[in-house]
Write a protein that holds these residues in place. Sequence first.
Motif, mmCIF file in Angstrom:
data_model
loop_
_atom_site.group_PDB
_atom_site.id
_atom_site.type_symbol
_atom_site.label_atom_id
_atom_site.label_comp_id
_atom_site.label_asym_id
_atom_site.label_seq_id
_atom_site.Cartn_x
_atom_site.Cartn_y
_atom_site.Cartn_z
ATOM 1 N N PRO A 340 48.035 23.149 -12.578
ATOM 2 C CA PRO A 340 48.334 23.867 -13.847
ATOM 3 C C PRO A 340 48.053 23.302 -14.916
ATOM 4 C CG PRO A 340 50.291 23.035 -12.904
ATOM 5 C CD PRO A 340 49.230 22.476 -11.791
ATOM 6 N N GLY A 341 47.490 22.265 -15.103
ATOM 7 C CA GLY A 341 47.470 21.111 -16.426
ATOM 8 C C GLY A 341 46.130 20.542 -16.329
ATOM 9 N N ILE A 342 45.512 19.883 -17.415
ATOM 10 C CA ILE A 342 44.429 19.175 -17.854
ATOM 11 C C ILE A 342 44.736 17.821 -18.161
ATOM 12 C CG2 ILE A 342 42.331 18.947 -18.825
ATOM 13 C CD1 ILE A 342 42.117 22.057 -18.790
ATOM 14 N N ILE A 343 44.552 16.844 -17.420
ATOM 15 C CA ILE A 343 44.928 15.351 -17.901
ATOM 16 C C ILE A 343 43.832 15.165 -19.043
ATOM 17 C CG2 ILE A 343 45.172 13.104 -17.237
ATOM 18 C CD1 ILE A 343 45.994 14.153 -14.364
ATOM 19 N N ARG A 344 44.297 15.003 -20.301
ATOM 20 C CA ARG A 344 43.563 14.593 -21.261
ATOM 21 C C ARG A 344 42.983 12.921 -21.209
ATOM 22 N NH1 ARG A 344 44.944 17.397 -26.629
ATOM 23 N NH2 ARG A 344 42.514 16.982 -26.907
ATOM 24 N N GLY A 345 41.966 12.453 -22.065
ATOM 25 C CA GLY A 345 41.727 11.308 -21.803
ATOM 26 C C GLY A 345 42.539 10.231 -22.212
ATOM 27 N N ASP A 346 43.700 10.619 -23.173
ATOM 28 C CA ASP A 346 44.641 9.669 -23.657
ATOM 29 C C ASP A 346 45.890 9.770 -22.763
ATOM 30 O OD1 ASP A 346 45.621 11.782 -24.213
ATOM 31 O OD2 ASP A 346 45.916 11.724 -26.354
ATOM 32 N N GLY A 347 45.753 10.351 -21.626
ATOM 33 C CA GLY A 347 46.771 10.373 -20.714
ATOM 34 C C GLY A 347 47.701 11.569 -20.907
ATOM 35 N N SER A 348 47.610 12.366 -22.016
ATOM 36 C CA SER A 348 48.621 13.573 -22.095
ATOM 37 C C SER A 348 48.134 14.579 -21.254
ATOM 38 C CB SER A 348 48.695 14.058 -23.617
ATOM 39 O OG SER A 348 47.399 14.400 -24.005
ATOM 40 N N GLY A 426 50.636 24.391 -24.194
ATOM 41 C CA GLY A 426 50.724 23.377 -25.242
ATOM 42 C C GLY A 426 50.325 22.116 -24.458
ATOM 43 N N GLU A 427 50.913 21.112 -25.326
ATOM 44 C CA GLU A 427 50.810 19.491 -24.683
ATOM 45 C C GLU A 427 51.718 19.132 -24.488
ATOM 46 O OE1 GLU A 427 48.134 15.641 -26.008
ATOM 47 O OE2 GLU A 427 47.810 17.795 -27.182
ATOM 48 N N ILE A 428 51.989 18.166 -23.432
ATOM 49 C CA ILE A 428 52.932 17.301 -23.136
ATOM 50 C C ILE A 428 52.249 15.739 -23.321
ATOM 51 C CG2 ILE A 428 54.444 16.311 -21.281
ATOM 52 C CD1 ILE A 428 53.866 19.057 -19.918
ATOM 53 N N GLY A 429 53.168 15.155 -24.094
ATOM 54 C CA GLY A 429 52.525 13.766 -24.418
ATOM 55 C C GLY A 429 52.610 12.779 -23.246
ATOM 56 N N LYS A 430 51.942 11.689 -23.365
ATOM 57 C CA LYS A 430 51.507 10.670 -22.122
ATOM 58 C C LYS A 430 52.714 9.997 -21.939
ATOM 59 C CE LYS A 430 49.869 7.003 -25.113
ATOM 60 N NZ LYS A 430 48.735 5.962 -25.366
ATOM 61 N N ARG A 431 53.774 9.998 -22.936
ATOM 62 C CA ARG A 431 54.961 8.999 -22.509
ATOM 63 C C ARG A 431 56.148 10.117 -21.994
ATOM 64 N NH1 ARG A 431 53.730 3.804 -23.675
ATOM 65 N NH2 ARG A 431 52.089 3.657 -25.445
ATOM 66 N N GLU A 432 55.965 11.331 -22.186
ATOM 67 C CA GLU A 432 57.008 12.506 -21.976
ATOM 68 C C GLU A 432 57.325 12.726 -20.442
ATOM 69 O OE1 GLU A 432 56.733 15.929 -24.280
ATOM 70 O OE2 GLU A 432 55.912 14.877 -26.033
ATOM 71 N N LEU A 433 56.105 12.386 -19.484
ATOM 72 C CA LEU A 433 56.554 12.712 -18.108
ATOM 73 C C LEU A 433 56.630 11.370 -17.480
ATOM 74 C CD1 LEU A 433 53.232 15.236 -17.216
ATOM 75 C CD2 LEU A 433 55.859 15.618 -17.439
ATOM 76 N N ASN A 434 58.088 11.108 -17.291
ATOM 77 C CA ASN A 434 58.409 9.935 -16.529
ATOM 78 C C ASN A 434 59.772 10.224 -15.582
ATOM 79 O OD1 ASN A 434 60.613 9.609 -18.284
ATOM 80 N ND2 ASN A 434 58.870 9.045 -19.990
ATOM 81 N N LEU A 435 60.347 9.387 -14.948
ATOM 82 C CA LEU A 435 61.424 9.643 -13.999
ATOM 83 C C LEU A 435 62.725 9.601 -14.832
ATOM 84 C CD1 LEU A 435 60.484 7.254 -10.857
ATOM 85 C CD2 LEU A 435 60.149 9.783 -11.171
ATOM 86 N N TRP A 436 62.726 8.878 -15.909
ATOM 87 C CA TRP A 436 63.963 8.770 -16.664
ATOM 88 C C TRP A 436 64.191 9.907 -17.913
ATOM 89 C CZ3 TRP A 436 60.294 5.060 -16.070
ATOM 90 C CH2 TRP A 436 59.430 4.726 -17.011
ATOM 91 N N THR A 437 63.219 10.528 -17.984
ATOM 92 C CA THR A 437 63.318 11.544 -19.280
ATOM 93 C C THR A 437 63.407 12.825 -18.705
ATOM 94 O OG1 THR A 437 61.933 10.177 -20.724
ATOM 95 C CG2 THR A 437 62.146 12.384 -21.483
#
Length: 621
Positions: A340-348, A426-437
Amino acid sequence: AQFEDASLVGVQLRIPSAGATLESSLLYVREEALAEVVEVSPVELPALAASSSDDFAEQVSNVLAHGNPAGILMFRLKDQLRAIRVTLASLFDTAKHYMNLLVDSQGQVLVQAYNGELPKGAGYSQSALAQFGFRKGLLALTKSGKVFLLNSLTGEIIYSVFDRKYNSQTRMFVTRPHSAGPSHPAEVVFVESATGRVSWRNALTGAELREENHGKPILETMMVLGEHLHDAPDDPSAPAAASARAASDEEDVSPPGFLIALDADRQWTTFPRDKQTWFAAHNSLLRRIFLVHFDQASKSLAGYGLDPKGAAIELWSYVVPAEDEVLAVQKHAGGAVDNPGIIRGDGSVLVKYINPNLMLMATRNRMGDLLVTILDGVSGRVAKRFAHKQSTGPVEAVLYDNAAVYTFWNAAHKRHELASVALFEGEIGKRELNLWTPRDKNDVGGKDSFSSFDAETPQVVQRTYFTEDAVRALGVSSTRLGITDRRVFFGLETGSLNMQLRQLLDARRPLKEVTELEKKEGLVQYQSQLPFIPVMTVSYNLTVSRIDKIFSIPTRLESTTLVLATGLDLFFARVMPSKGFDVLNEDFSYALLILLTGGLMVAAVVLRGLVRDKKLAAAWK
C-alpha cells in the motif's frame, strides 16, 4: 454460407451425372462470432481424466456435495498422503533412470552435464500446468449471441451454444467458477438488459439450467460472492434471517454468487429472487452495496444506495452539459494490492490512495477540449479533473491500484498522447514509523479500513506523453495476491500487444535531472515520448488485428498471469510481469540437478570413509 450465429460454413458441391442426386461435403466451419467478443470470464475445467483417477474424481464430487466437515478434512488428509506417495515414487523412478544412465554411459553423462550438453527439459507436464492454474476454461460471450468455452492450453472450442436473444448489451457473470459435485455444477448467468430475462447455464456444458424474467429493463447488475451468505451476521430483528441462513447452509460448501440488479423503475432486486428476502434482512451488508449507472440519453452518471424495502435511492448525480460529448466511462479494474505504499529514497513512505470505487469519465466540450474527471463512484466526490486543450477521442482508459492511464488524440499537435495519473493519501516521515510512536487513525495510513464517505481528497500527480502508434485497447495485469508488479498492456493499431514498464509509466518521473535519492527509488527522468520497447512485446512477431479488449486472469502462481487479447484475432499468452520468482524455468534441466545431487551424495559417502580411515591411521601412529 453465413448463418445467424455468425458461423461461416464452406461446402463443396459435386454435380453428378444425369439422374443422380447432388452430392455435398463439408470443407470448413469458421466461428466468425469470435471476432466480436463482448465479455470473457474464466472457469475451472475438470481434472484431467486418467485411468487410475476416474473413481477418485467421483469421490471428490460426492464428498464436496454430501460430506460433513470432519469427513472433508479426513478426505483431504488422505488425498495429501496419496500425493506425497505419488511424488516420492516419481522421484525414485527418475533417480533410478538417471543412475542407470550413469552406469550405462560409464560416467560420460557426468562429463556432458559439466559441459552443459545434457538435453533440456521438455516443458511442464499437463498435470503441472493444471496445478499451476494455467489450464482454464475461457467463457466468451459474443455480439451475435453465441457463447463459447475455450481451452486455454490448446485453444480448442469445448462447446458453443447460441441464443438469439443475447447481444452486445447482455451481461455475463460466473457465479460458481468450478463444479462442486453433480448437484452443484459450475454456473454462469446471462442478464439481458433490454428485456430483463435472466438465464442460468452450466458453465462446463452450456446446458440451460433455469431462467427468470423480471419483465422490466435492467440498468445495472453486480454480483455478490456466495461466501457472503455465510459471512454476513444475521439481523435479530428480522425473523426471516435465520431461515434464510439455514437454507444457505444446506446448499453446499461452495454456494454460488447471486446478482443484484437495478431496473428502469429505480427498484433493486436479486437473482435468484428467493435471495431478496435474505439480503434485505442483512442491513450490515445492504449498506455496503452501491450501484452506479450512466444514462446515455440524459448524459448523467448517478450513484444509488439500496433501501431494505426494495427502492434504489439516488445519492448523487453528475450531469454532462447537453452540448458536450461523452467519450468514455471506465470503472476501476480492482484486484489484490499487497504493497500500500512506496518507500522513497530518504526512507519516508508515500501512502497510495487505494480506492476501488474510483471511476473515470472523459468528455469533449463545445470548445474542442477534452475533460477527464476522476471521481468516487460511491460518494460522487471528484478526486481530480484534467483539461487537455484541443483534444478528442477515441479515449481508452484503465484504472488500477492508485493509478489511471488514458489515451487520446491531440488535434493541436496531430499526435497520439497518453496521460499517467497517480493518487496518494500523503507521506509518512522516515522517523514516524517505529515501535514507540503510536499511530492515530487520523494519521496518514493509520486507518484499518477505507470508506468513500470519510476519505480525504487525495494528492494527485500526472505526466503526459506522446506515442508514435495509436492505442486501440488498454488492460492491466492481475495476480492472485497482488505481490507482482502490475503492468499495463497496450493493444496497438499496428497489431502488437505490448507490456509497458512501470518505471516509464510512473507519474512521478522528475522533470529535472534525477537526484541520488530518486535513483534509489528507481525513478527515471521524464521524457515526452513514451517508447514501446520491442522486448516487452507480448505478441512477439505475430500480428493481432484490431485488438479491442485485453483481459488478464490470475493463476495459482503469483508470478504468472494469463492474458487474452480479443478483436478480429484472438491472442493468448502466459506473462510474468516480475519474472518467474516462484517457479523453475520450463526448460529447466532436471537431469543435471539429479546427477549433481547424486554425485554429491556419492562423493560425501566416499569421502566420509576416507576421512575415517585417515583418522584411524593417524591414531595408530
